[in-house]
Enzyme design. Sequence first.
Site, mmCIF file in Angstrom:
data_model
loop_
_atom_site.group_PDB
_atom_site.id
_atom_site.type_symbol
_atom_site.label_atom_id
_atom_site.label_comp_id
_atom_site.label_asym_id
_atom_site.label_seq_id
_atom_site.Cartn_x
_atom_site.Cartn_y
_atom_site.Cartn_z
ATOM 1 N N HIS A 1 -5.945 8.617 -7.175
ATOM 2 C CA HIS A 1 -6.407 7.297 -7.621
ATOM 3 C C HIS A 1 -6.341 7.105 -9.131
ATOM 4 C CE1 HIS A 1 -10.029 9.567 -8.534
ATOM 5 N NE2 HIS A 1 -10.412 8.560 -9.298
HETATM 6 C C1 UD1 Z 1 -13.602 4.662 -10.854
HETATM 7 C C2 UD1 Z 1 -13.929 5.532 -12.080
HETATM 8 C C3 UD1 Z 1 -13.291 6.887 -11.915
HETATM 9 C C4 UD1 Z 1 -13.676 7.521 -10.601
HETATM 10 C C5 UD1 Z 1 -13.325 6.563 -9.465
HETATM 11 C C6 UD1 Z 1 -13.704 7.128 -8.124
HETATM 12 C C7 UD1 Z 1 -14.161 4.457 -14.267
HETATM 13 C C8 UD1 Z 1 -13.491 4.204 -15.550
HETATM 14 N N1 UD1 Z 1 -13.383 4.952 -13.291
HETATM 15 O O1 UD1 Z 1 -12.202 4.452 -10.841
HETATM 16 O O2 UD1 Z 1 -13.735 7.729 -12.959
HETATM 17 O O3 UD1 Z 1 -12.989 8.733 -10.448
HETATM 18 O O4 UD1 Z 1 -14.008 5.341 -9.697
HETATM 19 O O5 UD1 Z 1 -13.329 6.269 -7.103
HETATM 20 O O6 UD1 Z 1 -15.327 4.235 -14.152
HETATM 21 N N2 UD1 Z 1 -11.868 -1.475 -5.589
HETATM 22 C C9 UD1 Z 1 -12.133 -1.945 -4.333
HETATM 23 N N3 UD1 Z 1 -13.351 -1.662 -3.788
HETATM 24 C C10 UD1 Z 1 -14.311 -0.944 -4.428
HETATM 25 C C11 UD1 Z 1 -14.014 -0.468 -5.716
HETATM 26 C C12 UD1 Z 1 -12.791 -0.730 -6.275
HETATM 27 O O7 UD1 Z 1 -11.324 -2.598 -3.714
HETATM 28 O O8 UD1 Z 1 -15.396 -0.736 -3.871
HETATM 29 C C13 UD1 Z 1 -10.535 -1.736 -6.174
HETATM 30 C C14 UD1 Z 1 -10.553 -2.923 -7.114
HETATM 31 O O9 UD1 Z 1 -9.374 -3.612 -6.981
HETATM 32 C C15 UD1 Z 1 -10.580 -2.284 -8.478
HETATM 33 C C16 UD1 Z 1 -9.833 -0.984 -8.248
HETATM 34 O O10 UD1 Z 1 -10.125 -0.612 -6.910
HETATM 35 O O11 UD1 Z 1 -10.012 -3.083 -9.438
HETATM 36 C C17 UD1 Z 1 -10.263 0.105 -9.190
HETATM 37 O O12 UD1 Z 1 -11.678 0.251 -9.186
HETATM 38 P P1 UD1 Z 1 -12.478 0.704 -10.533
HETATM 39 O O13 UD1 Z 1 -13.911 0.876 -10.230
HETATM 40 O O14 UD1 Z 1 -12.076 -0.183 -11.655
HETATM 41 O O15 UD1 Z 1 -11.849 2.077 -10.882
HETATM 42 P P2 UD1 Z 1 -11.554 3.317 -9.966
HETATM 43 O O16 UD1 Z 1 -10.083 3.493 -9.987
HETATM 44 O O17 UD1 Z 1 -12.238 3.207 -8.642
#
Ligand code: UD1
Length: 364
Positions: free
Chosen positions: A206
């Site tokens: 991820h």
């Molecule tokens: C975040 C953390 C990362 C951690 C990871 C675990 C930061 C900078 N990053 O990254 O350190 O390893 O979580 O998963 O804090 N999304 C969904 N549903 C959700 C959450 C996210 O669909 O419940 C999608 C959204 O489109 C979002 C993308 O995933 O934009 C990324 O989510 P985000 O929380 O920005 O970062 P992670 O890649 O999950």
Amino acid sequence: MKTIVHVVGARPNYMKIAPLIEALKHVNGFRQVLVNTGQHYDDAMSRAFVRDLGLPAPDHDLGVGSASHAVQTARVMMEFEKVCLGDRPNLVVVVGDVNSTMAASIVAAKLLIPVAHVEAGLRSGDRTMPEEINRIVTDRISDVLLTPSADANQNLLAEGVPDDKIHLVGNIMIDSVLRHLPLATLDRVRDRIAVEDGGYGVLTLHRPSNVDERRVFQRILDAIGAIAERLPVVFPVHPRTRQRMHEFGFDKAWPARVLLTEPLGYIDFLSLTSHARIILTDSGGLQEESTALGIQCLTLRENTERPITVTEGTNQIVGTDPEVILAGFERAMSPAATPRRPDLWDGRTAGRIATVLRNVLSNR
Ligand code: UD1
């Protein structure tokens, strides 16, 4: 009665807070408040973990959701400030290195509320990782730095953090692993994932640096395709990765022996990892969990903030070059060294943290 506010927000936070809340229940004189920032919000990324880990329902749900780093961080800060002004905590506990961790610690520090950081002192040395910025900022402004291993103490001391702020307590994630391991059987997941004990790999992916760039993602896909010829690979797909696969047209690019699933709950995932032959990942926590479980791990990154998983555990840092990944795979299939579980990764870290926090608060 002193108030401790615990902050969780994203999937890797829940298993670090659950054992601490449990341990602090047995210490008199504390009121515990749980804040969920809502950085993660899908059932599979958030509520399934809360349920599996037996966390109480959050007292405050900030509902910040996904956004750019600046916007997400700002939203957590704006909402968490209201919580702090209302609840007036004596201490704020943050865990790990996600945006919610840094945001909450800045708010508390500016309101002169002491901050305890669980998993302090980890450094990858790679500031292109958003988590590295979060770690540096959080540690810089925290008052109680709770470290998982001695290398983290060295990092903090080298940055000029006073020794008396640093407490080597061990790895709290391993408390959750050891506690739930007896429940982690393959029968739990057999209806969705048909694999033989010790006869498959588990892949997680991820990191933006791996999945946001088509060329890098393609190289990893090629390597996994080659590994799958030897061993079936189970791949629970993170929402970010799912989106990128769609954009890049990779949805159907995986060989049949790579089994794609939705993200799994905590215990289902532990069932998979604890019976796997090998784990391939770009996660931080999974490097530690595989070391604790004694399962070989290939880390698909150029660096790690958890070097002890390499020096003492089962981890190899192999990057994203298919040739290097495959060489690592061969070594992992017949490992030369016997791994050991690092000191203080013993399932009793939460109790040690509770003692430190009790002492810190009774001295204030
Ligand atoms: C975040 C953390 C990362 C951690 C990871 C675990 C930061 C900078 N990053 O990254 O350190 O390893 O979580 O998963 O804090 N999304 C969904 N549903 C959700 C959450 C996210 O669909 O419940 C999608 C959204 O489109 C979002 C993308 O995933 O934009 C990324 O989510 P985000 O929380 O920005 O970062 P992670 O890649 O999950």
